[in-house]
Design a protein around this motif. Structure first.
Motif, short mmCIF file in Angstrom:
data_model
loop_
_atom_site.label_atom_id
_atom_site.label_comp_id
_atom_site.label_asym_id
_atom_site.label_seq_id
_atom_site.Cartn_x
_atom_site.Cartn_y
_atom_site.Cartn_z
N MET B 27 3.54 6.36 2.01
CA MET B 27 3.69 4.94 2.65
C MET B 27 4.29 3.92 1.76
SD MET B 27 0.63 4.76 5.43
CE MET B 27 -0.44 5.47 4.10
N ASN B 28 4.74 4.57 0.61
CA ASN B 28 5.11 3.42 -0.73
C ASN B 28 4.19 2.26 -0.84
OD1 ASN B 28 7.08 3.31 -2.60
ND2 ASN B 28 8.17 1.62 -1.25
N LYS B 71 3.32 6.39 -8.32
CA LYS B 71 2.89 5.33 -7.40
C LYS B 71 2.43 6.19 -6.28
CE LYS B 71 5.09 1.70 -4.56
NZ LYS B 71 6.25 0.84 -4.24
N GLN B 72 2.63 7.34 -5.84
CA GLN B 72 2.24 7.80 -4.70
C GLN B 72 0.73 8.46 -4.85
OE1 GLN B 72 4.86 8.66 -6.11
NE2 GLN B 72 5.36 10.75 -6.12
N ASN B 73 0.23 8.71 -5.99
CA ASN B 73 -0.85 9.52 -6.34
C ASN B 73 -1.98 8.51 -7.08
OD1 ASN B 73 0.40 11.78 -5.40
ND2 ASN B 73 1.13 12.59 -7.17
N PHE B 74 -3.13 8.89 -6.68
CA PHE B 74 -4.49 8.34 -7.41
C PHE B 74 -5.36 9.23 -7.73
CE2 PHE B 74 -6.48 4.92 -9.12
CZ PHE B 74 -7.24 4.25 -8.50
N CYS B 91 -10.28 7.68 -0.17
CA CYS B 91 -9.36 7.23 -0.74
C CYS B 91 -8.69 6.27 0.22
CB CYS B 91 -8.25 8.03 -1.25
SG CYS B 91 -6.73 7.37 -2.14
N ALA B 92 -8.08 5.21 0.06
CA ALA B 92 -7.29 4.34 0.73
C ALA B 92 -6.02 3.46 0.29
CB ALA B 92 -8.37 3.23 1.35
N SER B 93 -5.05 3.05 0.84
CA SER B 93 -4.04 2.39 0.52
C SER B 93 -3.60 1.25 1.12
CB SER B 93 -2.82 3.41 0.04
OG SER B 93 -2.36 3.99 1.31
N SER B 94 -2.88 0.44 0.72
CA SER B 94 -2.46 -0.76 1.34
C SER B 94 -1.07 -1.47 0.83
CB SER B 94 -3.46 -1.87 1.67
OG SER B 94 -3.66 -2.58 0.36
N TRP B 95 -0.37 -2.28 1.33
CA TRP B 95 0.76 -3.09 0.92
C TRP B 95 0.40 -3.95 0.01
CZ3 TRP B 95 5.48 -1.17 1.46
CH2 TRP B 95 5.80 -0.52 2.77
N LEU B 96 1.08 -4.35 -0.96
CA LEU B 96 0.91 -5.40 -1.60
C LEU B 96 1.42 -6.84 -0.98
CD1 LEU B 96 0.69 -7.25 -4.44
CD2 LEU B 96 3.04 -6.50 -4.80
N ALA B 97 2.38 -6.79 -0.03
CA ALA B 97 3.06 -7.86 0.42
C ALA B 97 2.08 -8.96 1.23
CB ALA B 97 4.24 -7.66 1.24
N GLY B 98 1.30 -8.49 1.95
CA GLY B 98 0.47 -9.18 2.87
C GLY B 98 -0.72 -9.80 2.23
#
Lengths: 116, 115
Positions: B27-28, B71-74, B91-98
């Motif tokens: 999801m970038n 960027k896509q892997n942790f 594992c979880a991911s989220s946008w920076l922008a918000g």
């Protein structure tokens, strides 16, 4: 620092009955509040979140939650539950603004079991 | 989109063994997180990353290391597993922008048993 207390570890309820899952939080700064749901053997997904504005927040699957600043609570409700709502529910908080880097603080979880 | 995926789904280790858990997201998202879930304790943050090449400690980092080369892997590593590390790892991911209001998207979890 923030902390979250979910007041019930397990809530059994019959199908079509109403349910309330209770969440209290503690924080010295403004926070955003979330409810996540975890269905059996799955990851968490967002039900709803409170950022600002109206204190009644509506989410997916008929759930809603009410933010009460004076009581530092964010209880989750559903007027009529289904068998498919059986899951574990997590309340979470995060510091609003600043550089929190998305670091959520979760409550201990409440297992909702809906009986036929 | 596959969203957030985790490898493996289940693993049994002996005390002292090492392993790496892989998290991938398509999801970038800039932010990525590793949590552990233990009964009655909710989810606790182990490490997190705010971008490629950066990592930081969370609430319970001891005994774990992480890397974010892409960027896509942790990746979450256990150098010398202990029975106390028996848990379910998310594992979880989220946008920076918000910023902090952004939703976190979770993977399906990895169940780890350390004997």
């Amino acid at each position: 620092a923030q902390s979250v207390t979910q007041l019930d570890s397990q809530v059994p309820v019959f199908e079509e009955a109403p349910v309330e899952l209770r969440c209290n939080y503690s924080s010295s700064v403004s926070v955003y509040l979330f409810w996540y749901v975890q269905y059996p053997n799955q990851g968490l997904q967002l039900l709803l979140k409170y950022l600002s504005g109206s204190t009644l927040v509506k989410g997916i699957n008929g759930f809603e939650a009410e933010f009460n600043k004076s009581q530092t609570s964010f209880h989750l409700r559903k007027p009529s539950v289904h068998i498919s709502d059986t899951a574990e529910y997590f309340c979470a908080v995060i510091r609003a603004g600043g550089t929190s880097y998305g670091k959520l603080t979760f409550g201990q979880g409440t297992i909702l079991t809906v009986h036929p | 989109n596959a969203g957030v995926t985790q490898t493996p789904k289940f693993r049994v280790l002996k005390t002292g063994q090492s392993m790496t858990l892989l998290c991938a997201q398509d999801m970038n998202h800039e932010y990525m997180y590793w949590y552990r879930q233990d009964p009655g304790m909710g989810l606790r943050l182990i490490h997190y990353s705010v971008g490629e090449g950066t990592t930081a400690k969370g609430e319970v980092p001891d005994g774990y290391n992480v890397s974010r080369l892409k960027k896509q892997n942790f990746l979450l590593g256990l150098e010398s597993a202990a029975p106390s590390q028996t848990s379910v790892y998310f594992c979880a991911s989220s946008w920076l922008a918000g910023g902090p209001s952004e939703t976190q998207y979770f993977g399906p979890g990895t169940r780890l048993l350390v004997l």
